[in-house]
Design a protein around this motif. Sequence first.
Motif, PDB file in Angstrom:
ATOM      1  N   THR A 140       0.981  -1.350   0.253  1.00 22.32           N
ATOM      2  CA  THR A 140       0.566  -0.083   0.163  1.00 22.32           C
ATOM      3  C   THR A 140       0.816   0.333   0.171  1.00 22.32           C
ATOM      4  N   ASP A 141       0.501   2.145   0.107  1.00 27.48           N
ATOM      5  CA  ASP A 141       1.687   3.074   0.397  1.00 27.48           C
ATOM      6  C   ASP A 141       1.726   3.843   1.018  1.00 27.48           C
ATOM      7  N   LYS A 142       1.193   2.571   2.280  1.00 29.78           N
ATOM      8  CA  LYS A 142       2.221   2.752   3.934  1.00 29.78           C
ATOM      9  C   LYS A 142       3.291   2.125   4.099  1.00 29.78           C
ATOM     10  N   THR A 143       3.245   1.057   2.397  1.00 26.49           N
ATOM     11  CA  THR A 143       4.539   0.022   2.406  1.00 26.49           C
ATOM     12  C   THR A 143       6.135   0.664   2.354  1.00 26.49           C
ATOM     13  N   ILE A 144       7.017   0.574   3.306  1.00 25.62           N
ATOM     14  CA  ILE A 144       8.057   1.740   3.208  1.00 25.62           C
ATOM     15  C   ILE A 144       9.335  -0.006   3.006  1.00 25.62           C
ATOM     16  N   LEU A 145       9.049  -0.632   2.766  1.00 29.60           N
ATOM     17  CA  LEU A 145       9.851  -1.732   3.022  1.00 29.60           C
ATOM     18  C   LEU A 145       9.445  -3.058   1.791  1.00 29.60           C
ATOM     19  N   ILE A 164       9.848  -8.677  -8.068  1.00 25.91           N
ATOM     20  CA  ILE A 164       9.097  -7.752  -7.236  1.00 25.91           C
ATOM     21  C   ILE A 164       9.468  -6.432  -6.418  1.00 25.91           C
ATOM     22  N   ALA A 165      11.001  -6.133  -6.900  1.00 28.45           N
ATOM     23  CA  ALA A 165      11.912  -5.002  -7.244  1.00 28.45           C
ATOM     24  C   ALA A 165      10.303  -3.723  -7.790  1.00 28.45           C
ATOM     25  N   LYS A 166      10.075  -3.914  -9.382  1.00 33.60           N
ATOM     26  CA  LYS A 166       9.682  -3.586  -9.800  1.00 33.60           C
ATOM     27  C   LYS A 166       8.118  -3.356  -8.721  1.00 33.60           C
ATOM     28  N   LEU A 167       7.044  -4.030  -8.829  1.00 39.49           N
ATOM     29  CA  LEU A 167       5.570  -3.798  -7.572  1.00 39.49           C
ATOM     30  C   LEU A 167       6.608  -2.728  -6.319  1.00 39.49           C
ATOM     31  N   ALA A 168       6.703  -3.136  -6.018  1.00 42.41           N
ATOM     32  CA  ALA A 168       7.874  -1.552  -4.474  1.00 42.41           C
ATOM     33  C   ALA A 168       7.759  -0.910  -5.411  1.00 42.41           C
ATOM     34  N   HIS A 169       8.607  -0.630  -6.101  1.00 43.09           N
ATOM     35  CA  HIS A 169       8.805   0.843  -6.734  1.00 43.09           C
ATOM     36  C   HIS A 169       7.384   1.417  -6.988  1.00 43.09           C
ATOM     37  N   GLU A 170       7.045   0.679  -7.462  1.00 45.69           N
ATOM     38  CA  GLU A 170       5.533   1.761  -8.376  1.00 45.69           C
ATOM     39  C   GLU A 170       4.568   1.784  -7.350  1.00 45.69           C
ATOM     40  N   LYS A 171       4.564   0.919  -5.492  1.00 47.27           N
ATOM     41  CA  LYS A 171       4.287   2.482  -4.436  1.00 47.27           C
ATOM     42  C   LYS A 171       5.233   2.155  -3.554  1.00 47.27           C
ATOM     43  N   GLY A 172       6.182   3.292  -4.232  1.00 42.64           N
ATOM     44  CA  GLY A 172       7.151   4.205  -3.225  1.00 42.64           C
ATOM     45  C   GLY A 172       7.685   3.478  -1.912  1.00 42.64           C
ATOM     46  N   ALA A 173       7.852   1.856  -2.141  1.00 39.82           N
ATOM     47  CA  ALA A 173       8.914   1.346  -1.099  1.00 39.82           C
ATOM     48  C   ALA A 173      10.175   1.121  -1.783  1.00 39.82           C
ATOM     49  N   PHE A 174      10.610   0.805  -0.736  1.00 34.67           N
ATOM     50  CA  PHE A 174      12.458   0.205  -0.830  1.00 34.67           C
ATOM     51  C   PHE A 174      12.241  -1.236  -0.971  1.00 34.67           C
ATOM     52  N   PHE A 175      12.983  -1.894  -1.523  1.00 34.74           N
ATOM     53  CA  PHE A 175      13.055  -3.259  -1.892  1.00 34.74           C
ATOM     54  C   PHE A 175      14.247  -3.695  -1.169  1.00 34.74           C
ATOM     55  N   PHE A 176      14.727  -4.661  -0.907  1.00 35.70           N
ATOM     56  CA  PHE A 176      16.049  -5.179   0.301  1.00 35.70           C
ATOM     57  C   PHE A 176      16.026  -6.624   0.105  1.00 35.70           C
ATOM     58  N   THR A 177      17.289  -7.030   0.003  1.00 31.82           N
ATOM     59  CA  THR A 177      17.120  -8.537  -0.538  1.00 31.82           C
ATOM     60  C   THR A 177      18.365  -9.087  -0.121  1.00 31.82           C
ATOM     61  N   ASP A 178      18.138 -10.284   0.702  1.00 31.60           N
ATOM     62  CA  ASP A 178      19.323 -11.130   1.264  1.00 31.60           C
ATOM     63  C   ASP A 178      19.969 -11.674   0.205  1.00 31.60           C
ATOM     64  N   ALA A 179      21.251 -11.315  -0.191  1.00 37.59           N
ATOM     65  CA  ALA A 179      21.457 -12.479  -0.921  1.00 37.59           C
ATOM     66  C   ALA A 179      23.056 -13.260  -0.135  1.00 37.59           C
ATOM     67  N   THR A 180      22.357 -13.591   0.964  1.00 38.57           N
ATOM     68  CA  THR A 180      23.868 -14.764   1.480  1.00 38.57           C
ATOM     69  C   THR A 180      23.966 -15.496   0.706  1.00 38.57           C
ATOM     70  N   GLN A 181      22.937 -16.811   0.497  1.00 39.81           N
ATOM     71  CA  GLN A 181      23.317 -17.505  -0.891  1.00 39.81           C
ATOM     72  C   GLN A 181      23.731 -17.717  -1.738  1.00 39.81           C
ATOM     73  N   ALA A 182      23.177 -16.651  -2.741  1.00 37.79           N
ATOM     74  CA  ALA A 182      22.736 -16.440  -3.701  1.00 37.79           C
ATOM     75  C   ALA A 182      24.452 -15.907  -4.343  1.00 37.79           C
ATOM     76  N   THR A 183      24.775 -14.771  -3.008  1.00 42.03           N
ATOM     77  CA  THR A 183      26.380 -14.980  -4.102  1.00 42.03           C
ATOM     78  C   THR A 183      27.760 -15.767  -4.050  1.00 42.03           C
ATOM     79  N   GLY A 184      27.904 -15.250  -5.263  1.00 43.31           N
ATOM     80  CA  GLY A 184      29.221 -16.454  -5.633  1.00 43.31           C
ATOM     81  C   GLY A 184      28.630 -17.675  -6.150  1.00 43.31           C
ATOM     82  N   LYS A 185      27.258 -17.771  -6.310  1.00 45.67           N
ATOM     83  CA  LYS A 185      26.948 -19.204  -6.909  1.00 45.67           C
ATOM     84  C   LYS A 185      26.291 -18.442  -8.376  1.00 45.67           C
TER      85      LYS A 185
END
Length: 380
Positions: A140-145, A164-185
């Motif tokens: 919603t327009d109250k979503t920050i993250l 996912i990032a696109k949908l977050a940005h459309e409503k003015g929210a930031f997108f945080f992602t945990d890349a701990t397992q993706a890194t190097g793979k």
Amino acid sequence: MKKQIYLDYNATTPVDQRVLDAMLPYFNIHFGNAASKTHAHGWLAADAVEQARQQVADLINAEKDEIVFTSGTTEAINIALKGVWENHKSKRNHIVTVKTEHKAVLDVCDYLSTQGATVSYLSVNREGIIDLHELQNIITDKTILVCVMIANNETGVIQPISEIAKLAHEKGAFFFTDATQATGKITIDVTDGIDLMCLSGHKFYGPKGVGALYVRRKNPRVNLATIVHGGGHEKNLRAGTLNVPAIVGMGKAAEFAKTELWETGAQISKQRTKLEQYLLDAGNVYINGSTKNRLPNTTNLLITNVKADKLTAAVPLVSMAMGSACTSAAAEPSHVLKAMGLTDEEVFSSVRISVGKYTTDEEIDFAIEKITAAIKLLRG
Ligand code: PLP
């Protein structure tokens, strides 16, 4: 003693010898404090930290000044989530995350909800993937993250990050992602709409106790808040003398993760597939999670009529996991597999096997032989 085979690379990885060699001089030769501004010892340490910052930035297609060094992913998550919320809570106090996130994210969200944040937890399907329509309806327009990990630590399942990032940005929210397992793979590119992201050195052949937070500097700039007070280090986000040897090691590991990704990725994927295929051939064995959108090194298998703890005990020479390492001390069933719709019994019959760049073909053959024999034995 027979050799112990390590097939739990998602829990942690050994430090690459070249990484260790790069780190060693920073313990006792170039031991300066990177915050000492008045002498050569300090300048040398600071230069080494800046070189590592560039190496980490290069791995994820970021700018050097967008990287903040931390003690690991858990701290990076705390800085990101608490910092964003602290800065924006008066106007927006809604956070969206997923039921299958790592506890490092879920526990911070729980904490923020005690401070007044409203947190929504997205479901996943049997494949472990979120529903983009559900996400669209929940923001919603109250979503920050919006917090959604790139790849899951237990199943290796990869989420559709740029959508996912696109949908977050459309409503003015930031997108945080945990890349701990993706890194190097797999390849990670923060220009895919990522505003904040965390990495951990020990998951890609660097040392433990060091991590990094990527913080977008422009379009849009993400403002955070000081989480650890006491000296203004690391852009005033987390104070404390920098762990220079570990940072140097993480930088070097990031360099190798970038230059050797394709070479190691192909080998790892071949080994994982062979192991998985043989175990599936044992019959009544199923892969938990998407096989299409998955890390190349991970398999999470439901082996019916076999208890995972009995299986790991029956194959003591092969190190593998039941659920994630961080929760395997608890007797509770994995929250990730439960969210994907598995019953308790199915969860307790599931194992995670994760291969890495030091896994040999002989080790895979040995693991296949021992695990299939144990399955037969335990099924009686
Ligand atoms: N997030 C994910 C996806 C992980 O796999 C882990 C560790 O297993 C963490 C966060 C926590 O990382 P660290 O212990 O390095 O802080």
